[in-house]
Design an enzyme around this catalytic site. Structure first.
Site, PDB file in Angstrom:
ATOM      1  N   SER A 182      46.613  21.507  38.868  1.00 27.44           N
ATOM      2  CA  SER A 182      45.635  22.399  38.240  1.00 27.44           C
ATOM      3  C   SER A 182      44.398  21.574  37.890  1.00 27.44           C
ATOM      4  CB  SER A 182      46.227  23.047  36.991  1.00 27.44           C
ATOM      5  OG  SER A 182      46.653  22.043  36.085  1.00 27.44           O
ATOM      6  N   GLU A 197      31.455  24.730  44.247  1.00 26.16           N
ATOM      7  CA  GLU A 197      31.859  25.965  44.934  1.00 26.16           C
ATOM      8  C   GLU A 197      32.433  26.929  43.899  1.00 26.16           C
ATOM      9  OE1 GLU A 197      35.893  24.956  47.110  1.00 26.16           O
ATOM     10  OE2 GLU A 197      34.650  23.163  46.917  1.00 26.16           O
ATOM     11  N   LYS A 242      34.928  29.280  41.742  1.00 24.05           N
ATOM     12  CA  LYS A 242      36.353  29.269  41.381  1.00 24.05           C
ATOM     13  C   LYS A 242      36.871  30.697  41.554  1.00 24.05           C
ATOM     14  CE  LYS A 242      39.678  27.969  37.842  1.00 24.05           C
ATOM     15  NZ  LYS A 242      40.427  29.251  37.913  1.00 24.05           N
ATOM     16  N   ASP A 257      39.109  34.000  41.627  1.00 27.95           N
ATOM     17  CA  ASP A 257      40.079  34.559  40.691  1.00 27.95           C
ATOM     18  C   ASP A 257      41.166  35.270  41.490  1.00 27.95           C
ATOM     19  OD1 ASP A 257      41.195  35.063  38.284  1.00 27.95           O
ATOM     20  OD2 ASP A 257      39.820  36.654  37.683  1.00 27.95           O
ATOM     21  N   ARG A 291      51.689  28.518  44.643  1.00 24.52           N
ATOM     22  CA  ARG A 291      51.593  27.259  43.902  1.00 24.52           C
ATOM     23  C   ARG A 291      52.804  27.072  42.997  1.00 24.52           C
ATOM     24  NH1 ARG A 291      50.140  25.795  38.880  1.00 24.52           N
ATOM     25  NH2 ARG A 291      49.348  23.683  38.602  1.00 24.52           N
ATOM     26  N   TYR A 301      40.021  25.855  50.135  1.00 23.01           N
ATOM     27  CA  TYR A 301      39.190  24.948  49.334  1.00 23.01           C
ATOM     28  C   TYR A 301      39.624  23.482  49.456  1.00 23.01           C
ATOM     29  CZ  TYR A 301      42.974  25.859  45.928  1.00 23.01           C
ATOM     30  OH  TYR A 301      44.189  26.022  45.307  1.00 23.01           O
ATOM     31  N   LYS A 325      33.462  18.923  42.059  1.00 21.83           N
ATOM     32  CA  LYS A 325      34.303  17.827  42.552  1.00 21.83           C
ATOM     33  C   LYS A 325      33.426  16.650  42.952  1.00 21.83           C
ATOM     34  CE  LYS A 325      37.587  21.082  44.646  1.00 21.83           C
ATOM     35  NZ  LYS A 325      38.179  21.570  45.912  1.00 21.83           N
ATOM     36  N   LYS A 331      34.084  27.100  33.588  1.00 20.98           N
ATOM     37  CA  LYS A 331      34.418  28.521  33.468  1.00 20.98           C
ATOM     38  C   LYS A 331      33.211  29.348  33.015  1.00 20.98           C
ATOM     39  CE  LYS A 331      38.135  29.772  34.049  1.00 20.98           C
ATOM     40  NZ  LYS A 331      39.384  29.736  33.274  1.00 20.98           N
ATOM     41  N   CYS A 352      46.884  69.836  21.318  1.00 18.65           N
ATOM     42  CA  CYS A 352      45.571  69.369  21.779  1.00 18.65           C
ATOM     43  C   CYS A 352      44.652  69.108  20.588  1.00 18.65           C
ATOM     44  CB  CYS A 352      44.956  70.419  22.707  1.00 18.65           C
ATOM     45  SG  CYS A 352      43.236  70.078  23.152  1.00 18.65           S
ATOM     46  N   CYS A 411      41.686  72.163  20.964  1.00 25.62           N
ATOM     47  CA  CYS A 411      41.959  73.601  20.813  1.00 25.62           C
ATOM     48  C   CYS A 411      43.306  73.889  20.167  1.00 25.62           C
ATOM     49  CB  CYS A 411      41.881  74.300  22.171  1.00 25.62           C
ATOM     50  SG  CYS A 411      43.268  73.912  23.262  1.00 25.62           S
ATOM     51  N   CYS A 447      46.721  69.238  28.065  1.00 22.51           N
ATOM     52  CA  CYS A 447      46.577  70.395  27.181  1.00 22.51           C
ATOM     53  C   CYS A 447      46.872  71.646  27.985  1.00 22.51           C
ATOM     54  CB  CYS A 447      45.160  70.439  26.617  1.00 22.51           C
ATOM     55  SG  CYS A 447      44.707  72.037  25.905  1.00 22.51           S
ATOM     56  N   CYS A 479      40.348  76.127  26.110  1.00 21.79           N
ATOM     57  CA  CYS A 479      40.066  74.804  25.535  1.00 21.79           C
ATOM     58  C   CYS A 479      38.627  74.435  25.849  1.00 21.79           C
ATOM     59  CB  CYS A 479      41.018  73.758  26.111  1.00 21.79           C
ATOM     60  SG  CYS A 479      40.719  72.095  25.454  1.00 21.79           S
TER      61      CYS A 479
END
Length: 674
Positions: free
Chosen positions: A84, A116, A118, A120, A139, A228, A293, A317, A411, A414, A429, A435
């Site tokens: 990591s 570059e 990161k 998600d 991983r 990567y 890096k 981050k 509800c 109403c 409802c 309503c």
């Protein structure tokens, strides 16, 4: 040459063509043939393999999917640990990282840094042997992962065969599998329509998709891959820097990001970070930061590792899209179909730069699944323009007086009974037309831009019309008189006159818009277009059978039943009859015939505002002519339509040399493609 040898030669040639086009599409982002031609080649190869199964090889593109479901995932030991990265959250921490690098190397010479995004997503290891895809693994804990080979094989941007002749006999690629935002949103929309579980975010969607025991399920999910780095190789590479490595991977046919650079100072890295942060919401995938890096491999080796992370790299981050806060209360909102949605009232918290006070809890099944109580400390997530949501509760912080969230029996608007079918996650409802919440929401939806597009009939005015009992259903919009509107608060003669004109103008519409506007449960814009294109006439849709509806793509049993039930309800048919009596109509030829010869397979982006047409009208006109209208400019974009006050899409298009069309040129183009 024998017949079989000729067939094999044809097969090999087709595989080579398809692999070349995959390389140009996924790696170079410069496709040279339209999708239809690619599909033709792919089908030709499939047909040949079907007739000659003895010639099928594992590396053939049609063989990506086909393994039987697993009973469980096997463990994989990483020969080189998947480490990591340490994190940095501000400029000061990045400058400290830079200082540590210089102190440890004992140098005053400039150090180059490779930067570059990161991604998600999910970190994976992919092994190639003799240039052919062999194995893929998660991983895991860095030492041991899970074997997800048959799932990763299904991802089109992961090559089954590498290019070139300098590839090591064994090569381990490391990278990130992710779900693009467009695919994530499309998946969740379909899941909602089919009453299935939605994913909280693209990262969870990618992880959940990769952990399917049946690879056919993974194949149906829109996953992609970026590399990567590398892990184990059977022989050392004649490469000295991280930049050279990524360039080499690209030459071998492995996809790497174009959002990368090399800088000779940490100050330049900081500027790139700021640039990337501004581009974050425009990228077609989620990133949560930037990786820095040391570019030179010999310097990386000198710097070494500490604990489970390299000293020569750091993850910088972005501001958090998730934060902690306290759930103070839960209200239930009633939608146009009567659906009750639990809404969390939160202790205000800043998430991704915006103060969040309310967040969706989706439905009670999600509340129970996430085990959320009033009084809990909860994780709130906000990404882009997506409605903030409560992701999870922090159970160890639950107070003694925390209260369970319960569905109301009546509800909140109403006071009619709340009902919930055992087959549905959503409670509703039962008040129907009595309503006011449902009346208001149905009318708001009917008048909205993508439905009947009644300019000026906004939310507050709809609420006023319903509260004053001037409008009880959507048909009564067309019975309104100017004087009735004038008498409402903040409405003068001119505003009232403009609204009457807009109501009159909305009578000329399209069948697809009308189907969407009348508010059939779970029939969204795309489904409405599909129904209009298939049935062509409203009468045929209203009298359709369950079998015919189920035969249509992307329409399942739940949506089919909703359509049938809607048109079987006498009150709904009565409202539709009144709408048609008021003069609502559409040109069936324009609505159903594709005039797409010129624009077929073209990708078009729209930016700015226009005087003669709305953006929605332009989009519909282009789509009727076969164009794909995208929200993102890329090398694949055919045209960018530029109106007044264009946004950053114009800048991007100019940088890429994409042809630009103004409003006059657009009108000429649409006429030529008629």
């Amino acid at each position: 040459m024998s017949h079989n040898e000729k067939i094999k030669q044809t097969l090999d040639a087709l595989k080579a063509q398809i692999n070349e086009h995959n390389y140009r599409y996924y790696v170079l982002d410069t496709p040279t043939i339209p999708d239809a031609e690619y599909d033709r080649l792919f089908r030709q190869l499939q047909d040949l393999e079907k007739n000659h199964p003895e010639l099928i090889t594992e590396d053939s593109p049609p063989q990506r999917v086909g393994d039987k479901p697993l009973s469980e995932f096997a463990e994989v030991q990483h020969e080189i640990p998947m480490l990591s990265l340490d994190n940095a959250f501000n400029e000061a921490e990045i400058f400290n990282f830079n200082k540590r690098i210089f102190d440890r190397l004992k140098t005053l010479d400039a150090i180059n840094y490779a930067v570059e995004p990161k991604f998600d997503g999910v970190a994976v290891s992919i092994v190639y042997e003799h240039g052919k895809f062999k194995r893929a693994a998660t991983r895991g804990d860095g030492q041991t992962g899970e074997d997800i080979t048959q799932n990763v094989r299904t991802i089109s941007s992961v090559p089954l065969v590498l290019r070139g002749k300098t590839i090591p006999d064994k090569l381990e690629i490391r990278g990130e599998i992710y779900m693009p935002l467009e695919g994530f949103n499309r998946y969740n929309q379909r899941a909602v329509a089919e009453n299935e579980k939605i994913f909280a975010n693209p990262r969870n969607a990618a992880a959940g998709s990769l952990r399917q025991l049946d690879p056919n399920i993974t194949a149906s999910r829109p996953l992609e891959f970026f590399a990567y780095g590398i892990g184990l190789t059977s022989e050392s590479l004649a490469i000295t820097t991280h930049k050279e490595l990524l360039d080499q991977l690209q030459q071998w046919g492995i996809r790497v990001t174009t959002e990368r650079a090399v800088f000779s100072s940490i100050e330049a890295c900081q500027k790139f970070y700021e640039t990337l942060l501004t581009k974050r919401e425009k990228l077609p995938y989620e990133i949560d930061g930037m990786v820095i890096k040391v570019n030179d491999f010999s310097l990386q080796q000198k710097l070494g590792f500490v604990s489970r992370a390299p000293r020569w790299a750091i993850a910088y981050k972005f501001p958090a899209q998730e934060e902690l806060t306290v759930l103070k209360a839960v209200d239930f909102q009633v939608g146009r179909t009567g659906a009750l949605t639990p809404v969390a009232r939160l202790e205000p918290v800043k998430v991704a730069g915006v103060i969040v006070r309310n967040a969706t809890l989706h439905n009670m099944d999600e509340v129970h699944r996430k085990n959320i109580f009033i009084g809990d400390t909860v994780i709130v997530r906000r990404a882009g323009d997506v409605i903030p949501e409560v992701v999870a509760a922090v159970l160890e912080r639950r107070p003694i007086n925390a209260m369970k969230i319960t569905l109301p029996t009546h509800c909140p608007v109403c006071h009619s009974a709340v009902i919930q079918k055992s087959t549905e996650a959503v409670a509703r409802c039962s008040g129907g037309l009595i309503c006011s919440a449902q009346q208001k929401e149905a009318i708001k939806h009917f008048a909205s831009r993508k439905a009947m597009d009644i300019d000026g009939l906004g939310d507050k005015l709809v609420e006023a019309l319903v509260d004053k009992e001037l409008v009880h259903n959507v048909a009564e919009i067309y019975s309104l008189k100017q004087q009735q509107i004038v008498e409402l608060e903040r409405m003068g003669e001119k505003s009232a006159g403009n609204l009457i004109q807009a109501i009159e103008a909305s009578k000329q519409t399209t069948l697809a818009r009308f189907i969407f506007a009348i508010g059939i449960r779970e029939v969204g814009e795309a489904t409405a277009k599909l129904l209009a294109k298939h049935f062509k006439k409203l009468d045929k849709l209203m009298t359709s059978s369950i079998e015919e509806l189920l035969s249509l793509p992307d329409i399942g049993p739940v949506v089919s039943e909703n359509i049938l039930n809607f048109f079987h309800e006498k009150q709904n048919r009565k409202i539709i009859d009144k709408l048609l009596q008021h003069g609502i109509s559409w040109n069936e030829t324009m609505d159903t015939v594709e005039k797409d010869q010129l624009l077929r397979d073209k990708t078009v982006v729209i930016t700015g505002s226009f005087s003669n047409m709305s953006r929605e009208e332009i989009r519909e006109d282009l789509e009727r002519r076969g164009a794909k209208v995208s929200g993102t400019v890329s090398k694949k974009t055919s045209y960018v339509i530029v109106g007044e006050a264009p946004g950053s899409k114009l800048t991007k298009a100019t940088e890429l040399g994409i042809p630009l069309l103004d409003e006059k040129q657009l009108l000429v183009l649409l006429q030529r493609s008629s």
